[in-house]
Each structure stands twice: as C-alpha cells, then as structure tokens.
Write an enzyme that holds these catalytic residues in place. Structure first.
Site, mmCIF file in Angstrom:
data_model
loop_
_atom_site.group_PDB
_atom_site.id
_atom_site.type_symbol
_atom_site.label_atom_id
_atom_site.label_comp_id
_atom_site.label_asym_id
_atom_site.label_seq_id
_atom_site.Cartn_x
_atom_site.Cartn_y
_atom_site.Cartn_z
ATOM 1 N N ASP A 1 4.360 0.793 0.551
ATOM 2 C CA ASP A 1 2.511 1.080 -0.211
ATOM 3 C C ASP A 1 2.966 2.965 -0.227
ATOM 4 O OD1 ASP A 1 2.152 -1.372 0.528
ATOM 5 O OD2 ASP A 1 1.131 -0.989 2.725
ATOM 6 N N LYS B 1 -0.720 -6.000 -3.032
ATOM 7 C CA LYS B 1 -1.272 -6.925 -1.860
ATOM 8 C C LYS B 1 -2.722 -6.316 -0.836
ATOM 9 C CE LYS B 1 1.335 -4.330 2.364
ATOM 10 N NZ LYS B 1 0.294 -4.137 3.036
ATOM 11 N N CYS C 1 0.168 -1.292 8.466
ATOM 12 C CA CYS C 1 1.880 -1.975 7.635
ATOM 13 C C CYS C 1 3.116 -1.914 7.841
ATOM 14 C CB CYS C 1 1.670 -1.782 6.145
ATOM 15 S SG CYS C 1 0.011 -1.842 5.753
#
Length: 274
Positions: free
Chosen positions: A97, A158, A191
């Site tokens: 990310d 995602k 994450c």
C-alpha cells in the site's frame, strides 16, 4: 481394528484404526474427528503416550499401531528465537500500500518510498518475486510513481487490511520452496501488522523492514514494531536485508547491490522520539 484414544487440545475421543496403521492413517483419523477445529495452516506433531515414561513422546519413526494406545496431535508453536537466514531462492518481497493518497499523512513517507524503491531494485537484481497490494485504489490512488513495479509478480487491489488474500496465497503456492517474506510499506500498525501475523500463522518467516515501514503516528509505528518483534517476527533494516541476500563479496550481483546501498540512507525517523 485396534482401539486408539485420539486427543486434541482439551478433547479425547475413543476410536479405532486398522491393525498396522501408521502415521498417515493416524493423521486422517485426527482430521475425521477434529477437522473442523484444526487450522490446516499450522504445523503439527503426533505424539504417543509411553507407559514407561508416563508421558507423551514424539511418535517414533516407522511407528505402526499394533496394540491399544493413546495418541495426541500437538500444534507447533512459533519459535521465540528465529535464525532469520535469507536466501534469494526461498524469499518473496511484499510491498504494501505505498499509495499516493498516503503521502501527506504518513510520517517520513518520502524516506520510506526511497528505501522501498531500493528494495525493489535489489529484488530485480537478485531475481526475487515481488507481490504488491494497493488499499482501495479507487479512493486512495495507485502506488506512487517513484516506486518502479516493473517485473512484479502480482499487483493487486484490496479492501482487506492484510495482504494475505486468496490471490496472494495462490501466487505463493506457485513459487517453490518459499520460506521467508520480506515485508514493507504502510501502515505499520494496521496492514503491515495484520499481514505479518497472518503469514507467521501459516508457518512463514517474516522480516519487516523498519526503515521502509511507517504510520501516520510514530506512537503506532514504534509500538507495532515492538509487538511484532515479541511474536517472533524479525524487525530489521533494508541494508541488512540486501547484504544478507548476497551473503558474499564474490556474489555476481554484489557490486550492483553495493551501489544501491552506497547512497546515504534516509533518516526514516527510526531514532526519533515518539
């Protein structure tokens, strides 16, 4: 048939197996009795109750059931101390990310990008597969332009915080002998943390690159790294990762890796106060 008491966790169920049954049949019986409670991503050992010792021992090699006995299935715990050896052939890089919308919010984001790009260059030089995710790219944008994703095995959008998606698991299954995951990106306490915990739950060794990982809050970042280190995850740095992967000055890619790390390392805020 020979009577056998099958024990798992707090449960014990009497059953039977054919005379001469071995390890494989015992495992099948455990699955038939406790399959809904067994995490198939864990590693287990079968133990036999030894009367002479009055305790369980690891199932002897070549053991066959010839008489009434008691066996148990024991999940192996994560080792507190992990050697952390890295080799290119058994390593995959996870880039999490590193997206445009995070740029103004993440502490030391420019430095994290710089280190992340260095890691991806190293992965290409050493032939290491790279898996990249982007959190809700429709709203948060794509991976920043400074990060070159050329040759990445998988670039996947995602919404789940963890990178461990079905597509990622399928990609890992295609790579023979994967043992270690090198993980970096944002955010450390969300994450990155959730990905790391899922990966070690699947028996993989996880290395988090501290100087390529950050959060909006330094408090969240540092406490997450501390928590992860206590669970057996290896918290390390980009230079340590790259030099461990080449391992030897005589490695054919050593000079190119050396050139990557010669530039002064970004500060990344690791030594800053919370």
């Amino acid at each position: 048939a020979v009577p056998v008491l099958f024990c798992f966790s707090v449960f014990a169920r009497p059953s039977s197996v054919p005379h001469g049954a071995g390890y494989e049949l015992l495992i099948q019986k455990f699955l038939s009795l406790y399959g809904d409670q067994i995490d198939m991503h864990r590693k287990f050992v079968v133990q036999l109750f030894a009367e002479e010792w009055s305790q369980y021992i690891d199932l002897p090699k070549g053991f066959l059931v010839n008489e009434r006995c008691k066996v148990r299935l024991v999940p192996l715990q994560i080792q507190i101390t992990t050697l952390g050896n890295l080799t290119p052939s058994s390593t995959v890089f996870f880039c999490c990310d590193m997206q445009e919308r995070f740029r103004p919010a993440i502490k030391y984001f420019g430095d994290i990008i710089s280190v992340g790009q260095r890691l991806l260059q190293g992965a290409r030089l050493l032939g290491i597969p790279v898996i990249v995710t982007e959190q809700y790219p429709k709203g948060l944008g794509s991976t920043v332009q400074e990060i070159d994703l050329t040759g990445a095995k998988l670039v996947l959008p995602k919404t789940k915080f963890s990178m461990v998606l079905p597509e990622v698991e399928a990609a890992l299954a295609e790579i023979p002998g994967v043992r270690s995951i090198v993980l970096f990106g944002v955010e450390t306490h969300v994450c990155i943390q959730q990905t790391a915990l899922e990966l070690i739950g699947r028996g993989l060794e996880v290395h988090i690159v501290a100087d390529a990982t950050s959060s909006r809050s330094m408090m969240d970042r540092m406490f997450a790294l501390e928590r992860l280190a206590r669970t057996g995850i290896i918290v390390t740095t980009s230079e340590a990762i790259l030099l461990q992967l080449v391992a030897d000055k005589e490695h054919p890619k050593f000079k190119e890796i050396q050139n990557l790390i010669k530039a002064s390392a970004p500060e990344s805020g690791l030594l800053s106060k919370v």
